[in-house]
Design an enzyme around this catalytic site. Structure first.
Site, short mmCIF file in Angstrom:
data_model
loop_
_atom_site.label_atom_id
_atom_site.label_comp_id
_atom_site.label_asym_id
_atom_site.label_seq_id
_atom_site.Cartn_x
_atom_site.Cartn_y
_atom_site.Cartn_z
N HIS A 451 0.44 -0.82 -0.14
CA HIS A 451 -0.16 -0.27 0.51
C HIS A 451 0.80 0.97 -0.05
O HIS A 451 1.58 1.15 0.54
CB HIS A 451 -0.98 0.07 1.26
CG HIS A 451 -1.88 1.11 1.40
ND1 HIS A 451 -2.96 1.42 0.05
CD2 HIS A 451 -2.47 1.82 1.82
CE1 HIS A 451 -3.97 2.43 0.36
NE2 HIS A 451 -3.24 2.87 2.09
N ASP A 468 -3.71 9.62 2.35
CA ASP A 468 -4.25 7.56 2.29
C ASP A 468 -5.19 7.75 1.05
O ASP A 468 -6.69 7.15 1.45
CB ASP A 468 -4.10 7.44 3.53
CG ASP A 468 -3.81 5.75 3.31
OD1 ASP A 468 -4.25 5.10 2.25
OD2 ASP A 468 -4.19 5.01 4.27
#
Length: 1115
Positions: A451, A468
């Site tokens: 990620h 994010d």
């Protein structure tokens, strides 16, 4: 057997190693995808409860359940367990998840958040254990989370891999429980003033880069000033797509989609589910923008912001000669391994290399000279992008690895330090190269996936923000800097009163890219950007998009107040049957729709229909559609005038019939929907019956008696292979088909006395049922009812039946039901369609390969090998279809619960049945006196012996002597695994030992032995000292004295080296038996892996299955 271990105990080395195959994890239930789907960000639990749980599964291959659960263990007061799918969760990988053990008994609305890792332990070498970490907020809807494609089942079940030993595997889980925050109600714009970017599947890496570029205002302003026109399409123009994206990031209140931008890159949907290289994306994007900016007012912006220059030089030491070359850069790649911080990396970047000895520099007229070689910087750019080399190729393991070592970077970076040691003599010293950190791009995970997110301070203030994907949160400087250094983290002991060793674990989240802005340029770069910087056509376009989006939102918000009524007519049936559909009567998605408020009286709706179709209200009659038990969908019954006059409770209309008193005019559309459709999906489907008079104008529909039946008719023309709708008729249930033949012939345009055959279309799923209708049997006895379909055709003469491919209605409908257009692709070009064939799902294996061979002009169909399509990875399956290994085409196209229309083919040089009886061997031939290694690919029957292999190889390799000895070895990970029995014949006092090359590495504070190079056997004589053995080894390997003096020799057992002295008797270290195990005992040669790679020559292009080594010894 299970074992729970507090995290404070010592941990074996567990470097995260991702399986060899590519991870392509499509959106699956309970799937982590190496990316946390819901991350709790702005909270930091001070002492998160954590624990390590070990689960030993015995008799693994005999597990016959789809799911297998571990025992329950408790972390943070919560009950957990591990869930595995031993045969994969609809994939050919082991599937493994962390599960909330008591989820079914927890109170409504429960939620808990955990960071955890799952591992399959390699019981032979722990360094090859496969470990993946993620985080998740568990709730009733998602009570388990993990990895659907954790590791290939082929790797797990391969004994040599070391994951399944004695039919036992070991699974580990490390779980840390943190506090739960309300993720779903969080508003990024409200909390931070910024919005995030939506993730398309695996585009978080792109999102972090785009947020970084967007928050460089000078760059954003230049993008806005790029010339675009109102006729441009965002999905086809990178500048316009980026302008649109930046505008929405600046003015939207919610997260922004990136689909238009990725389409402008030329990516399809599948590409968006693949993680691309961030640095490459950055360079390609900047290059494309730079090219688009040429000849405009913003030409040169990319260079002005990001371009710097350095000088490569080589300077002779003993003569006056210097060679220099100026190069530009947009970013700098800095070493992480072996460097403590950014300054160490810059020191290494400009480190001087000495060119001497065999590596002297050829200085034109001066010949070979000792010289020094290096790099110095001429100038640095205003925006300095530093790519940290977190990913490197490991030559010893022959794979990419991620460097998770601790690596520090400062808030302020001074590149003028130490009197400008990084600068070249011609650098402009008046420019102060003092930089302030603007962005930290982070990667969390392993080398094959993970990620990405970014920490950015848009105005260079003290406030940091974490971007994010869709979520933006405020963060402090510690979270943005120190916690992204990487390295190891120490968890506090679970039992402070005991003298426990602190538990350390590697932090897989760390910085991989840094963006610095030069202090003297920051006022220019951090500039104001407002609407006047945006082109008028762009503002108009984007505001219009916002208005349309708001209309859609409003439409969606008001959807519960409206009903969608789909009205099918005879015209729709005529347009669709025989073209879009063949079975049933109509595709309701392609008929006219009315959006009507639920409170609208039905008579007002009929007025809307009159306006749209020109059919007066009094001439309209509507039928309700019904789904039958055989899954067909037919008009069921009309809304009669009597019911319209008597009913007031529309929702009871079809249930109670014409018993209730009232007026149809008062019935609400929304109530009618509830009658016809119990699923309440806000749709109502009606059939509009309109009768036409002789002048083709609408007339009142005829009264429908109880025994009247409405039938629909389709005509089949065998000669043309055509089916079409010709009309409908009311018939009496007591009547017989023979009584209406003239009417049917009239609808078809036949003569009144034309002989025709009638068939009833009954159903088409899962198989076609179309039965011949006896003309002399009544409709009631034939069980014909309202909405039934009668197909008919001319009665074919007996002699003409063979002329038509499908002579009657049942055979034609069977063909339509089973036909399948298959896209064939060459296995060498798996992304491109080569050709398409129309086949039948019931075609057998032989019929399919014959059609393919015929299409490509191949005489022998047995040389065709087919491979099925993996619907999840969009790639060919790893294993091809065996010869006659499937019964029919439909079996070839099914992948678990998905059906594909793609097959891959390859043309073999020998028939497939013959090939399947052979074993493919890849043999590397090492000549005793030549450096070149020749690769031979050979095929032998599977029952062949090692002697057969050697006999074939003797005809292919160059022997130094007719009686030269050949030795066949199987090599895996630079170690010898198998020796043929006939090669074990040694003298009574001799011993055959393994000799391996190795180096030592330190990881997670533990020493690791890494093997490399080509292993070999050595005959060890009794009483022979290391000094004597070294002489033989040096002669065998032809190592120069100067280099050989640096080598160390060690006896290794279970991976632990015990260094030897020249006087040690080597044979005494080994057991009184020959050791052939790959990881037990061997003589190790420790030295650096700097030897030149031996050249490989391949003499045949063939897919190898087994890799073996062939050594030649002189006579």
């Amino acid at each position: 057997m299970t074992m729970v271990t507090p995290t404070a105990l010592d941990q074996e080395d567990e470097e995260m190693l991702v399986p060899h195959s590519d991870l392509v994890e499509g959106p699956q239930p309970m799937e982590a995808q190496l990316e946390p789907a819901s991350t709790v960000d702005n909270q930091q639990a001070e002492d998160p409860p954590s624990m390590k749980f070990t689960w030993t599964i015995e008799n693994f291959s005999r597990l016959n359940t789809k799911k297998h659960y571990s025992e329950v263990f408790v972390v943070g007061g919560y009950k957990w367990r591990i869930l595995i799918f031993p045969k994969g969760n609809n994939v050919d990988h082991l599937s493994i998840y962390l599960d909330v053990a008591d989820s079914t008994t927890l109170p409504y609305g429960w939620s808990r958040y955990a960071q955890f890792s799952l591992a399959m332990v390699n019981q032979v070498h722990s360094k090859y254990s496969i470990r993946k970490d993620t985080q998740h907020q568990f709730n009733a809807r998602e009570s388990d989370w993990g990895f659907t494609s954790f590791m290939p089942l082929s790797d797990l079940y391969e004994p040599a891999r070391g994951y399944l030993v004695n039919d036992t595997c070991v699974v580990e889980a490390e779980v840390a429980v943190r506090k739960v925050l309300d993720y779903w109600s969080y508003d990024s714009k409200k909390e931070t003033g910024y919005v995030g970017l939506k993730n398309q599947g695996a585009t978080c890496y792109m999102n972090s880069l785009l947020q970084t570029l967007y928050h460089i205002p000078y760059f954003r302003k230049a993008v806005y000033h790029m010339p675009t026109t109102e006729n441009d399409i965002p999905s086809g123009s990178i500048p316009l797509a980026l302008q649109s994206l930046f505008y929405k990031l600046q003015y939207n209140d919610s997260s922004v989609a990136t689909k238009e931008l990725t389409k402008s890159f030329g990516w399809d949907t599948y590409d968006s589910f693949l993680q691309h290289d961030v640095q490459e994306l950055n360079r390609v994007l900047c290059e494309k923008l730079e090219d688009k900016m040429k000849g405009t007012v913003v030409e040169g912006t990319i260079q002005q912001l990001f371009e710097g220059h350095h000088m490569n030089y080589i300077e002779c030491i003993n003569v006056e000669y210097k060679s220099t070359r100026k190069e530009s850069f947009y970013d700098l790649q800095l070493d992480v391994k072996g460097c403590r911080d950014v300054y160490d990396s810059f020191d290494k970047y400009v480190e001087v290399e000495r060119l001497e000895g065999d590596n002297k520099y050829h200085a034109e007229e001066h010949g070979l000279q000792d010289a020094k070689k290096g790099v110095l910087f001429i100038d640095f750019p205003p925006v300095l992008q530093l790519q940290l080399k977190r990913f490197e190729y490991d030559f010893m393991r022959d794979t990419m690895v991620k460097i998770n070592d601790r690596y520090e970077f400062p808030l302020q970076l001074d590149l003028d330090r130490e009197n400008g040691r990084y600068l070249s003599p011609e650098a402009d010293r008046s420019v102060r190269n003092l930089y302030t950190l603007h962005s930290v791009l982070v990667h969390s995970g392993g080398v094959h996936g993970g990620h990405y997110y970014a920490f950015i301070r848009p105005t260079l203030s003290d406030q940091w923000f974490k971007f994010d994907d869709e979520r933006v949160t405020k963060e402090d400087v510690k979270r943005a800097l120190e916690e992204q250094y990487g390295g190891e983290e120490e968890l506090p002991p679970t039992n402070p009163g005991f003298n426990n060793t602190p538990f350390k674990f590697t932090k897989y989240s760390n910085a991989y890219m840094l963006v610095y802005i030069r202090e003297c340029d920051k006022d220019k770069i951090i500039c104001n950007v407002d609407e006047k910087d945006i082109a008028e056509h762009l503002r108009i376009r984007l505001k219009k998009e916002q208005e349309e989006k708001e209309d859609k939102r409003r439409y969606k918000a008001q959807a519960h107040l409206y009903t969608i009524i789909k009205v099918a007519r005879d015209e729709d049936l005529a347009d669709q049957i025989g073209k879009d559909i063949y079975f049933d009567l109509v595709d309701h998605d392609k008929v006219h729709c009315f959006r009507v408020q639920k409170q609208t009286p039905f008579n007002l709706f009929k007025e809307e229909v009159a306006k749209e179709f020109g059919i007066p209200v009094q001439f309209q009659r509507f039928w309700i559609w019904a789904k039958r038990q055989n899954h067909t969908y037919r008009p069921n019954r009309p809304l009669t005038p009597q019911e319209e006059a008597q009913s007031i409770l529309g929702h009871s209309l079809l249930l109670l019939g014409p018993v209730l008193m009232g007026f149809w005019g008062y019935i609400k559309v929304g109530q009618l929907r509830e009658v016809s459709n119990k699923t309440h999906n806000a749709e109502l489907k009606l059939f509009l019956e309109v009768e036409l008079g002789l002048d083709l104008r609408p007339i009142a529909p005829p009264d429908k008696a109880k025994e009247d039946i409405l039938l629909f008719f389709k005509l089949y023309v065998p000669e043309k292979g055509e089916l079409r709708y010709v009309g409908r008729l009311f018939v009496k249930s007591s009547g017989k088909p023979i009584e209406i033949l003239e009417k049917i012939n009239k609808m078809a345009g036949f003569t009144p006395d034309e002989e025709i055959e009638l068939y009833e279309e009954i159903k088409f799923e899962p198989c076609v049922m179309c039965e011949h209708l006896d003309k002399r049997t009544s409709f009631r006895l034939s069980q014909i009812e309202d909405g039934d379909i009668i197909c008919f055709q001319k009665s074919p003469p007996l002699e003409s039946e063979e002329e038509c491919r499908y002579p009657d209605v049942p055979s034609f409908l069977e063909y339509v039901h089973n036909r399948q257009v298959v896209h064939f692709r060459s296995l060498e070009r798996p992304k491109e369609d080569d050709f398409c064939l129309e086949l039948l799902k019931v075609h057998g294996y032989d019929e399919v390969v014959e059609r393919v061979a015929q299409r490509i002009g191949l005489d022998d169909p047995s040389k065709i090998r087919l491979t099925s399509h993996n619907c999840y990875s969009q790639q060919p399956k790893p294993q091809p279809i065996k010869y006659r290994g499937v019964e029919q085409l439909s079996d070839m196209l099914v992948h678990y619960n998905q059906t594909s229309d793609i097959l891959y083919y390859e043309v073999l040089d020998i028939p497939l049945p013959e090939l399947q009886g052979l074993k493919n061997l890849k043999v590397a031939f090492h000549h005793s006196t030549k450096d070149e290694v020749v690769i031979h690919n050979i095929r032998l029957p599977k029952q062949s012996t090692v002697g057969d292999v050697i006999n074939v190889l003797k005809t292919k390799v160059e022997l130094s002597h007719p009686n030269a000895e050949l030795r066949l070895l199987e090599v895996f990970y630079h170690k010898i695994y198998k020796i043929p029995e006939e090669e074990k014949n040694l003298g009574p006092h001799d011993r055959l030992i393994h000799v391996y090359h190795f180096t030592k590495e330190t990881a997670q504070n533990q020493m690791q032995v890494q093997n490399f190079g080509e292993p070999f056997f050595l005959v060890m004589h009794e009483g022979e000292t290391l000094a004597e053995v070294k002489v033989r080894i040096q002669k065998k390997l032809q190592i120069p004295d100067e280099e050989f003096l640096k080598w160390k020799f060690a006896f290794l057992s279970m991976g632990r080296p015990e260094y030897l002295l020249d006087s040690d008797v080597v044979s005494s270290r080994f057991q009184r038996r020959d050791v052939y195990g790959a990881w037990e005992q061997y003589l190790g040669l420790e030295h650096s892996d700097n030897t030149p790679k031996r050249a490989y020559a391949v003499n045949q292009d063939c897919l190898p299955e087994t890799i073996i080594e062939l050594e030649l010894f002189g006579p």
